[in-house]
Design a protein around this motif. Structure first.
Motif, PDB file in Angstrom:
ATOM      1  N   LYS A 173       0.824  -1.210   0.000  1.00 24.32           N
ATOM      2  CA  LYS A 173       0.000   0.000   0.000  1.00 24.32           C
ATOM      3  C   LYS A 173       0.861   1.265   0.000  1.00 24.32           C
ATOM      4  CE  LYS A 173      -4.153  -1.852   2.164  1.00 24.32           C
ATOM      5  NZ  LYS A 173      -5.044  -1.810   3.338  1.00 24.32           N
ATOM      6  N   ASP A 211       2.182   2.835  -3.305  1.00 23.67           N
ATOM      7  CA  ASP A 211       1.264   3.674  -4.078  1.00 23.67           C
ATOM      8  C   ASP A 211       1.270   5.084  -3.484  1.00 23.67           C
ATOM      9  OD1 ASP A 211      -0.743   4.732  -5.634  1.00 23.67           O
ATOM     10  OD2 ASP A 211      -2.361   3.646  -4.601  1.00 23.67           O
ATOM     11  N   ASN A 241      -0.631   7.561  -3.991  1.00 20.17           N
ATOM     12  CA  ASN A 241      -1.968   8.079  -3.710  1.00 20.17           C
ATOM     13  C   ASN A 241      -2.570   7.505  -2.419  1.00 20.17           C
ATOM     14  OD1 ASN A 241      -1.998   9.605  -6.094  1.00 20.17           O
ATOM     15  ND2 ASN A 241      -2.664   7.824  -7.281  1.00 20.17           N
ATOM     16  N   TYR A 242      -1.938   6.506  -1.871  1.00 15.79           N
ATOM     17  CA  TYR A 242      -2.479   5.867  -0.670  1.00 15.79           C
ATOM     18  C   TYR A 242      -2.430   6.808   0.536  1.00 15.79           C
ATOM     19  CZ  TYR A 242      -3.063   2.713   3.270  1.00 15.79           C
ATOM     20  OH  TYR A 242      -3.496   2.138   4.429  1.00 15.79           O
ATOM     21  N   ASN A 294      -3.090   9.855   2.189  1.00 13.84           N
ATOM     22  CA  ASN A 294      -3.896  11.066   2.077  1.00 13.84           C
ATOM     23  C   ASN A 294      -4.529  11.360   3.434  1.00 13.84           C
ATOM     24  OD1 ASN A 294      -6.169   9.398   2.302  1.00 13.84           O
ATOM     25  ND2 ASN A 294      -6.223   9.066   0.081  1.00 13.84           N
ATOM     26  N   VAL A 351      -6.607   8.517   5.146  1.00 16.16           N
ATOM     27  CA  VAL A 351      -5.798   7.451   5.743  1.00 16.16           C
ATOM     28  C   VAL A 351      -5.210   7.926   7.068  1.00 16.16           C
ATOM     29  CG1 VAL A 351      -3.716   6.037   5.454  1.00 16.16           C
ATOM     30  CG2 VAL A 351      -5.286   6.342   3.548  1.00 16.16           C
TER      31      VAL A 351
END
Length: 94
Positions: free
Chosen positions: A69, A72, A74-75, A77, A80
């Motif tokens: 994870k 990535d 974009n994970y 943010n 999260v």
């Protein structure tokens, strides 16, 4: 001599009768056991310690999942971060 043999058998009959009378006087009792609260607590602690010793400290499957994870971009943010912070605070009881 035949008469004396008959007398012996009569004595045996009386002895057998007395044995039967004695066994009927035996009363049946039940066994019981009681376990103290301290012993129950110690058994529970022993079980928990045993489970803790058998459980691995690091869950390799979760580590691999998080590593994937994090690859990535974009994970990571705000959602999260907020979720992680909420989970951390609830684990602390806050």
């Amino acid at each position: 001599m035949i008469n004396s043999i008959n007398n012996v058998s009569q004595v045996n009959n009386v002895q057998n009768l007395r044995k039967t009378e004695n066994t009927s006087k035996v009363s049946a009792s039940t066994d019981s056991i009681s376990v103290s609260a301290e012993a129950k607590e110690m058994a529970e602690l022993y079980y928990m310690d045993k489970v803790a010793q058998e459980t691995p400290d690091i869950r390799a499957d979760r580590v691999a999942e998080v590593k994937e994870k994090l690859k990535d971009p974009n994970y990571l943010n705000n959602a999260v971060f907020t979720s992680a912070a909420d989970n951390f605070l609830s684990a602390l009881g806050l």
